[in-house]
Design a protein around this motif. Structure first.
Motif, PDB file in Angstrom:
ATOM      1  N   VAL A   1      34.904  38.830  44.008  1.00 10.36           N
ATOM      2  CA  VAL A   1      35.805  37.708  44.327  1.00 10.36           C
ATOM      3  C   VAL A   1      35.160  36.395  43.872  1.00 10.36           C
ATOM      4  O   VAL A   1      35.825  35.532  43.295  1.00 10.36           O
ATOM      5  CB  VAL A   1      36.125  37.664  45.842  1.00 10.36           C
ATOM      6  CG1 VAL A   1      36.998  36.469  46.178  1.00 10.36           C
ATOM      7  CG2 VAL A   1      36.792  38.958  46.279  1.00 10.36           C
ATOM      8  N   ALA A   2      33.853  36.275  44.105  1.00  4.90           N
ATOM      9  CA  ALA A   2      33.144  35.054  43.698  1.00  4.90           C
ATOM     10  C   ALA A   2      33.083  34.940  42.183  1.00  4.90           C
ATOM     11  O   ALA A   2      33.333  33.869  41.609  1.00  4.90           O
ATOM     12  CB  ALA A   2      31.739  35.054  44.288  1.00  4.90           C
ATOM     13  N   ARG A   3      32.788  36.058  41.517  1.00 11.01           N
ATOM     14  CA  ARG A   3      32.729  36.027  40.041  1.00 11.01           C
ATOM     15  C   ARG A   3      34.070  35.577  39.465  1.00 11.01           C
ATOM     16  O   ARG A   3      34.135  34.733  38.581  1.00 11.01           O
ATOM     17  CB  ARG A   3      32.397  37.417  39.494  1.00 11.01           C
ATOM     18  CG  ARG A   3      30.989  37.861  39.789  1.00 11.01           C
ATOM     19  CD  ARG A   3      30.612  39.116  39.008  1.00 11.01           C
ATOM     20  NE  ARG A   3      29.244  39.477  39.336  1.00 11.01           N
ATOM     21  CZ  ARG A   3      28.907  40.374  40.272  1.00 11.01           C
ATOM     22  NH1 ARG A   3      29.836  41.041  40.926  1.00 11.01           N
ATOM     23  NH2 ARG A   3      27.639  40.609  40.536  1.00 11.01           N
ATOM     24  N   VAL A   4      35.135  36.177  39.965  1.00 10.00           N
ATOM     25  CA  VAL A   4      36.470  35.877  39.454  1.00 10.00           C
ATOM     26  C   VAL A   4      36.805  34.399  39.668  1.00 10.00           C
ATOM     27  O   VAL A   4      37.359  33.736  38.783  1.00 10.00           O
ATOM     28  CB  VAL A   4      37.518  36.801  40.121  1.00 10.00           C
ATOM     29  CG1 VAL A   4      38.928  36.308  39.856  1.00 10.00           C
ATOM     30  CG2 VAL A   4      37.347  38.229  39.636  1.00 10.00           C
ATOM     31  N   ALA A   5      36.446  33.862  40.827  1.00 15.62           N
ATOM     32  CA  ALA A   5      36.762  32.462  41.131  1.00 15.62           C
ATOM     33  C   ALA A   5      36.066  31.529  40.136  1.00 15.62           C
ATOM     34  O   ALA A   5      36.674  30.582  39.625  1.00 15.62           O
ATOM     35  CB  ALA A   5      36.347  32.126  42.556  1.00 15.62           C
ATOM     36  N   ILE A   6      34.806  31.815  39.849  1.00 14.78           N
ATOM     37  CA  ILE A   6      34.048  30.940  38.945  1.00 14.78           C
ATOM     38  C   ILE A   6      34.601  31.046  37.516  1.00 14.78           C
ATOM     39  O   ILE A   6      34.782  30.046  36.823  1.00 14.78           O
ATOM     40  CB  ILE A   6      32.546  31.284  39.005  1.00 14.78           C
ATOM     41  CG1 ILE A   6      32.016  30.954  40.411  1.00 14.78           C
ATOM     42  CG2 ILE A   6      31.760  30.521  37.945  1.00 14.78           C
ATOM     43  CD1 ILE A   6      30.681  31.576  40.742  1.00 14.78           C
ATOM     44  N   GLN A   7      34.920  32.248  37.109  1.00 13.79           N
ATOM     45  CA  GLN A   7      35.485  32.445  35.764  1.00 13.79           C
ATOM     46  C   GLN A   7      36.856  31.755  35.649  1.00 13.79           C
ATOM     47  O   GLN A   7      37.166  31.120  34.640  1.00 13.79           O
ATOM     48  CB  GLN A   7      35.622  33.941  35.461  1.00 13.79           C
ATOM     49  CG  GLN A   7      34.269  34.654  35.339  1.00 13.79           C
ATOM     50  CD  GLN A   7      34.381  36.171  35.447  1.00 13.79           C
ATOM     51  OE1 GLN A   7      35.480  36.725  35.522  1.00 13.79           O
ATOM     52  NE2 GLN A   7      33.244  36.856  35.451  1.00 13.79           N
ATOM     53  N   ALA A   8      37.643  31.887  36.711  1.00 16.72           N
ATOM     54  CA  ALA A   8      38.983  31.278  36.692  1.00 16.72           C
ATOM     55  C   ALA A   8      38.857  29.760  36.610  1.00 16.72           C
ATOM     56  O   ALA A   8      39.631  29.100  35.903  1.00 16.72           O
ATOM     57  CB  ALA A   8      39.758  31.680  37.943  1.00 16.72           C
ATOM     58  N   LEU A   9      37.867  29.215  37.293  1.00 12.04           N
ATOM     59  CA  LEU A   9      37.641  27.771  37.236  1.00 12.04           C
ATOM     60  C   LEU A   9      37.302  27.346  35.799  1.00 12.04           C
ATOM     61  O   LEU A   9      37.794  26.319  35.305  1.00 12.04           O
ATOM     62  CB  LEU A   9      36.506  27.390  38.200  1.00 12.04           C
ATOM     63  CG  LEU A   9      36.161  25.913  38.299  1.00 12.04           C
ATOM     64  CD1 LEU A   9      37.368  25.102  38.772  1.00 12.04           C
ATOM     65  CD2 LEU A   9      34.977  25.695  39.249  1.00 12.04           C
ATOM     66  N   ALA A  10      36.488  28.142  35.130  1.00 10.51           N
ATOM     67  CA  ALA A  10      36.152  27.830  33.727  1.00 10.51           C
ATOM     68  C   ALA A  10      37.414  27.850  32.858  1.00 10.51           C
ATOM     69  O   ALA A  10      37.594  27.000  31.983  1.00 10.51           O
ATOM     70  CB  ALA A  10      35.117  28.816  33.195  1.00 10.51           C
TER      71      ALA A  10
END
Lengths: 557, 137
Positions: free
Chosen positions: A344-353
């Motif tokens: 969930v954390a990985r996806v959030a950071i990637q989505a922010l990028a």
């Protein structure tokens, strides 16, 4: 002239000052690693500065203006948020229709269809090669009534739909358009995107029917047909996603994707199409991986490269032809089966990028995708992640907020320069079709992928929960189970479908299609009528196999 | 020292089913080859019949099946069944891919010796093959 001289000298001073700082202040500082490297093997400097020749006006422009580095629309997310488009598909058309409605009810703003492997490879469920695969990795679709069930209760002129299908894209596209006609909706009102990118199939995703040359011809049949009949439909989504997921670096992903785009443009022009008639509807699809700044820079570099290539190489006049509009998906390959909640954390950071990179639509992966297709609950968390970024963080309120950052601008320049070098190499080989036939991008990716794994194995690259911060106890989360009985049901359904239709009409359509293939005509006008009369996806694909031959994996490692 | 005079382990890395995800299969194939084994890679989209035919023709001691399409519960048992039919059940079969835990247990019961899930280090697979492959006289 004086003004530009002045700004140049300021930059020169800054660069010199940075060098001086490195020598006199930074030198001798302790660093926690011997080598700082991005996941694409790019050395990362302690501090960045922009090249003295950097001219913001020509390098960036303003949003909505050439070369579109800062974004394709003037207002970007202040006008309208990106489309939240979650990729979904499993089981029968009815199963996936329920998931579509669930996602729309929870605030999703566009649809995206995942097809199962038999549909992607051009086999009906009753084909021996479909055994064990029906409805397992996507939705099983083989006739127009399946398409009708998939979009039951969904207005085709209200929601835009994306369809991830390639080798058999002509059939899915024809079924979608035939369904619109059946419902009395003019094609001019139907909007969406079909992936239809065969280059990247041979490079990375590897779902194919025929060899590269006829595959590209069929892809361009859709581009041509959409440009003429369905001007709101993107007839192709030129995709870097699968290239990256197969193990490419960020630069390889960017370079091969842009080069694929050039390959389609060349083919369309060779048919006599005019650049500004079809280029505005060429759309893109990129991965968004773990290295935050590298990914943002990749999106910005992509826009600038495409704009310049369209204008300078092809003489495009319309600004729309120069705009690289893109969908993005967080990196499935970065997710871990260990400690899946961390995803969930990985996806959030990637989505922010992706959002800081200015994408037009976005899919966020679900935490459970290294274990199975996503459960309803996991898919909802993924969608909520986008909604949190959009509604709570404020990042969507100012356009290209990182523009002008020393690090980001220098990274954008470097990535562009390296990608252009690859494109030069591909041009030298004779273009992407030839490069793919020679296996050039395939080899480059396999090598990068192996180097990456070696670094993970040697713990030079950290993967939290896998090679560091491991847990003793396995973290269990619920997973989606697809009933094996679906295959039987689907086989029965297609068998009764084949009995119920007008066999003579089907036969006539298949021989017309064969002739169109042999004479290199656009197959789309025939297909739209043929599928309406009951011709199946497998039958059309059989025609392709018999006229063009079957492609087989060379199987190099 | 006797190890060095032995002929190298022969492995078939195979991709059953229709999915095109071959990153894992290729990385594992290269890692086994770099570790001194003789590796044959089938390429994509293989039927169980094609895989077993290659295994017999190539005279391998071990088959690694990689699948990410969700068809493992149909295709892995089909490979085991065909090996038995060909009296080649001494060939060691292992697998990898996106395979839910319950299915891992079921497949092991049916005779798949090991399933490697995402995140496995290649060295783990190399070591496992070395330890488990049937010795040749």
């Amino acid at each position: 002239m004086t003004a530009s001289k002045k700004s140049e000298s300021q930059h020169v001073n800054h660069a010199a000052l940075l060098e001086e700082w490195k020598r006199s202040v930074y030198c001798g500082q302790k660093e926690r690693k011997a080598l700082f490297e991005s996941i694409s093997f790019r050395p990362q400097p302690p501090l960045a500065h922009v090249d003295p020749s950097f001219d913001p006006l020509s390098a960036l422009g303003f949003p909505g203006q050439y070369p579109f580095t800062r974004g394709v629309q003037p207002s970007m997310y202040r006008g309208r948020l990106w489309t939240m488009r979650q990729f979904a598909g499993f089981g029968s058309p009815e199963d996936t229709n329920r998931r579509f409605k669930y996602l729309l009810e929870h605030g999703q703003t566009g649809l995206s269809t995942a097809f199962d492997m038999p549909s992607l490879m051009g086999f009906d469920p009753d084909h021996p090669k479909s055994q064990g695969e029906v409805g397992r990795e996507g939705v099983s679709i083989c006739c127009i009534d399946d398409m009708d069930a998939l979009f039951s209760g969904i207005a085709l002129d209200q929601v835009t739909t994306s369809m991830t299908i390639n080798a058999s894209a002509t059939v899915a596209m024809a079924m979608y358009f035939a369904l619109a006609k059946r419902r009395g909706i003019p094609l001019a009102k139907v909007g969406g995107t079909i992936q239809n990118d065969m280059f990247k199939e041979f490079i990375a995703q590897k779902e194919w029917i025929c060899p590269p040359a006829p595959s590209v011809k069929l892809a361009c049949d859709i581009i041509e047909y959409c440009a003429r009949e369905a001007p709101r439909f993107n007839g192709i989504s030129i995709s870097g996603y699968h290239i990256r997921e197969a193990g490419a670096t960020a630069v390889q992903e960017l370079a091969f994707t842009i080069a694929d785009g050039l390959g389609y443009v060349d083919h369309c022009l060779s048919r006599g199409m005019q650049i500004d008639d079809f280029a505005p509807r060429l759309s893109f699809f990129f991965d968004v991986h773990n290295d935050f700044f590298e990914e943002i820079a990749k999106f910005r570099a992509a826009r600038r490269m495409w704009a310049r290539l369209m204008k300078e190489r092809y003489g495009a006049k319309s600004a729309k032809s120069m705009m690289l509009r893109t969908h993005a998906q967080t990196a499935g390959v970065s997710l871990t089966a260990q400690q899946p909640l961390n995803n969930v954390a990985r996806v959030a950071i990637q989505a922010l990028a992706a959002v800081l990179g200015g994408v037009q639509s976005l899919h966020t992966n679900s935490m459970d995708e290294t274990l199975s297709l996503p459960t309803e609950e996991a898919a909802k968390v993924a969608l909520r992640t986008q909604q949190i970024i959009a509604e709570e963080t404020g990042v969507a309120n100012t356009i290209d907020p990182l523009g002008g950052s020393y690090y980001l601008e220098s990274l954008t320049d470097q990535i562009e320069a390296e990608a252009l070098e690859y494109i030069r190499k591909i041009d030298e080989l004779g273009g992407m079709l030839r490069a793919v036939e020679l296996g050039f991008p395939q080899k480059e990716i396999a090598e990068a992928s192996y180097q990456f794994q070696k670094r993970v194995d040697a713990k030079e690259f950290s993967v939290v929960g896998v090679n560091c911060y491991q847990d003793e106890v396995t973290q269990k989360i619920p997973t989606l189970h697809i009933d094996l009985s679906i295959e039987r049901t689907r086989i029965e359904r297609i068998k009764s479908w084949k009995q119920s239709r007008n066999g003579a009409a089907v036969k006539r359509w298949l021989s017309e299609l064969t002739r169109a293939c042999e004479e290199q005509h656009n197959v789309m006008p025939i297909l739209v009528d043929a599928v309406a009369d009951g011709v199946t996806l497998g039958e059309v694909s059989d025609v392709y196999r018999s006229v063009y031959g079957e492609y087989r994996d060379p199987g190099t490692i | 020292m006797g190890q060095e005079t032995k002929s190298p382990i022969r492995v078939l890395i195979a991709k059953p089913g229709l999915d095109g995800h071959d990153r894992g299969a290729k990385v594992v194939a290269r890692a086994l080859r770099d570790a001194g084994m003789e590796v044959i890679y089938t390429g994509l989209h293989q039927t169980p019949e094609m895989i077993v035919r290659s295994a017999i023709q190539e005279d391998v001691q071990c088959i690694g099946l990689s699948i990410l399409s969700g068809a493992h519960m149909t295709l892995f048992p089909a490979v085991l069944e065909l090996l038995k039919k060909e009296s080649a059940e001494d060939v060691l079969v292992f697998g990898g891919g996106i395979i839910p835990e319950d299915d891992v247990t079921a497949l092991k019961k049916q005779g798949v010796k090991e399933i490697f899930l995402p995140g496995t280090a290649t060295q783990t697979i190399v070591d496992w093959v070395r330890c488990n492959v049937p010795h040749r006289s």
